[in-house]
Design a protein around this motif. Sequence first.
Motif, short mmCIF file in Angstrom:
data_model
loop_
_atom_site.label_atom_id
_atom_site.label_comp_id
_atom_site.label_asym_id
_atom_site.label_seq_id
_atom_site.Cartn_x
_atom_site.Cartn_y
_atom_site.Cartn_z
N CYS A 1 0.73 -34.48 6.71
CA CYS A 1 1.61 -35.12 7.69
C CYS A 1 2.42 -34.03 8.38
O CYS A 1 3.17 -33.29 7.74
N ILE A 2 2.25 -33.94 9.68
CA ILE A 2 2.91 -32.89 10.45
C ILE A 2 3.82 -33.52 11.48
O ILE A 2 3.43 -34.46 12.18
N LEU A 3 5.05 -33.01 11.56
CA LEU A 3 6.00 -33.46 12.58
C LEU A 3 6.03 -32.40 13.68
O LEU A 3 6.21 -31.22 13.40
N VAL A 4 5.87 -32.87 14.90
CA VAL A 4 5.84 -31.97 16.04
C VAL A 4 6.95 -32.37 17.01
O VAL A 4 6.99 -33.51 17.46
N PRO A 5 7.87 -31.45 17.31
CA PRO A 5 8.90 -31.77 18.29
C PRO A 5 8.32 -31.75 19.70
O PRO A 5 7.50 -30.89 20.03
N ASN B 1 7.40 -24.57 19.68
CA ASN B 1 6.52 -23.75 18.86
C ASN B 1 6.69 -24.01 17.37
O ASN B 1 6.13 -23.30 16.56
N SER B 2 7.48 -25.01 17.02
CA SER B 2 7.75 -25.31 15.61
C SER B 2 7.02 -26.59 15.20
O SER B 2 7.00 -27.55 15.96
N ILE B 3 6.46 -26.57 14.04
CA ILE B 3 5.93 -27.78 13.44
C ILE B 3 6.46 -27.84 12.01
O ILE B 3 6.83 -26.82 11.43
N ARG C 1 1.70 -36.35 13.32
CA ARG C 1 0.25 -36.20 13.39
C ARG C 1 -0.26 -35.99 11.97
O ARG C 1 0.37 -35.31 11.17
N ASP C 2 -1.37 -36.60 11.67
CA ASP C 2 -2.03 -36.38 10.39
C ASP C 2 -3.19 -35.44 10.64
O ASP C 2 -4.14 -35.78 11.36
N VAL C 3 -3.12 -34.25 10.07
CA VAL C 3 -4.13 -33.23 10.28
C VAL C 3 -4.62 -32.75 8.91
O VAL C 3 -3.83 -32.26 8.10
N ALA C 4 -5.91 -32.92 8.69
CA ALA C 4 -6.54 -32.46 7.44
C ALA C 4 -5.78 -32.96 6.22
O ALA C 4 -5.56 -32.22 5.26
N GLY C 5 -5.36 -34.21 6.27
CA GLY C 5 -4.67 -34.82 5.12
C GLY C 5 -3.21 -34.47 4.99
O GLY C 5 -2.57 -34.84 4.01
#
Length: 103
Positions: free
Chosen positions: A22-26, A35-37, A16-20
Motif C-alpha cells: 500500500c503506497i500513499l502518493v501526494p 517526489n515522495s511516496i 495505490r496498491d503496487v506489488a502487494g
Amino acid sequence: MNPTTIYAKHPDYVQRDVAGECILVPVRRSLTDANSIYVLNETGAVLWQGFNGARTVQDICAAFMDEYDVAPDRLHQDVDTLLADLLSIQAIHEVAVTHGLTG
C-alpha cells in the motif's frame, strides 16, 4: 491517542496498491512532496482504510481487533505511531464533530 477522535484522509493523497504494498502518493503539493511516496505496512494499510471521516479511532481499533489477533496495548502503540506519522505528512486530518441538539 484520543479514542473518540475522527480522522479523514486528506484529498491530496491517493492510495495505490503496487506489488502487494500500500503506497500513499501526494498529489497537488509542492515539487518536493511530489517526489515522495510513503509505504504502509499491512497493519498501517488496514488502519488507513478506517480513516473515513466517520469512524472514531476507538471504532477502527475495535474493528481491527475483531479481524486480527493482536494485544490491545500493542495495537494502541502502533496506532499512535501511525497517527503521528500520517499527521506529520498531512495525509490525514482531524474531523470536527459538532454536538448539537436534535429534535
